[in-house]
Design an enzyme around this catalytic site. Sequence first.
Site, mmCIF file in Angstrom:
data_model
loop_
_atom_site.group_PDB
_atom_site.id
_atom_site.type_symbol
_atom_site.label_atom_id
_atom_site.label_comp_id
_atom_site.label_asym_id
_atom_site.label_seq_id
_atom_site.Cartn_x
_atom_site.Cartn_y
_atom_site.Cartn_z
ATOM 1 N N ALA A 94 -31.007 1.870 -3.948
ATOM 2 C CA ALA A 94 -32.418 1.498 -4.007
ATOM 3 C C ALA A 94 -32.643 0.053 -3.538
ATOM 4 O O ALA A 94 -33.762 -0.317 -3.212
ATOM 5 C CB ALA A 94 -32.951 1.690 -5.422
ATOM 6 N N LYS A 95 -31.571 -0.742 -3.558
ATOM 7 C CA LYS A 95 -31.615 -2.149 -3.107
ATOM 8 C C LYS A 95 -32.782 -2.899 -3.713
ATOM 9 O O LYS A 95 -33.521 -3.601 -3.032
ATOM 10 C CB LYS A 95 -31.659 -2.236 -1.579
ATOM 11 C CG LYS A 95 -30.436 -1.610 -0.901
ATOM 12 C CD LYS A 95 -30.411 -1.865 0.583
ATOM 13 C CE LYS A 95 -29.257 -1.172 1.260
ATOM 14 N NZ LYS A 95 -29.367 0.320 1.283
#
Length: 272
Positions: A94-95
């Site tokens: 998802a960073k």
Amino acid sequence: MTFTRKLDQAWADSNSLLMVGLDPDPQRFPAELTDRPDAILQFCSAIVDATAPYVCGFKPQIAYFASRRAEDQLEALCAYIREHHPTLPIVLDAKRGDIGSTAENYAREAFERFDADAVTVSPYMGFDSIEPYLAWRDRGVIILCRTSNPGGSDLQFLTTDNGDPLYLRVAELVGTKWNTNGQCGLVVGATFPKELAAVRQRVGDSVPLLVPGIGAQGGDIPATVQAGGNAAGTGMMINSSRAILYASGGDDWREAAGRAAKATRDAINAVR
Ligand SMILES: O=C(O)c1cc(=O)[nH]c(=O)n1[C@@H]1O[C@H](COP(=O)(O)O)[C@@H](O)[C@H]1O
């Protein structure tokens, strides 16, 4: 069981450092899934079953689901992996990166809604933006360090006040200060083997590295394994997405994905 223990166990049981990335693109799906409302879930769960014998885990990329209003299918996919392949860790890619109060909600999304074993996050906003994830003591927090894309050099190669490039300062911080509970990992691209070796040297053997960039991005497998491995011959989740998912667009798409995963695992093991 903690993420780190689950990963250690998966490396041992599967004899594989390969992680299959689940980046479902409906435009590349086989004809048999056309017009199915649950095509993303059907595609990904079939890929999971076909490749599971050859991998140490799975990495669903949330944008591929969210952009198609398919977070419910991601939830179902994570539940499917937990039920049918309970020993294989799920890394939610998802960073994320935001102030603490918002990060608490991103952490809940990753670890409660999707019940992922680990999540990828950006270090750009500093320690207080990472702390809410670390509060989930049994989960993994995998921090961007030297990313696989060429533009990663724009900032990550900048020299900091002690002479280290920024990506090494991130590795140093994680290795010495942030990882007090032994739950952190780092993302280092297979497209940068020299930097991969520098990160491994800086953080020692115990920090797991998520290494994307083989396959579609052209990273070299022998150089990657030599640079990023630890003394035990493990230490890396080497990710491949498109080269496995779309190994064939024909009727044999499941078998082709399984063959591609096996061939990639074997290519990694041949130089371990
Ligand atoms: O965090 C990641 O997974 C990641 C970091 C990075 O530096 N480079 C990178 O490619 N990734 C992800 O890894 C996957 C690579 O996909 P393929 O190039 O198709 O194997 C994608 O889901 C990317 O979002």
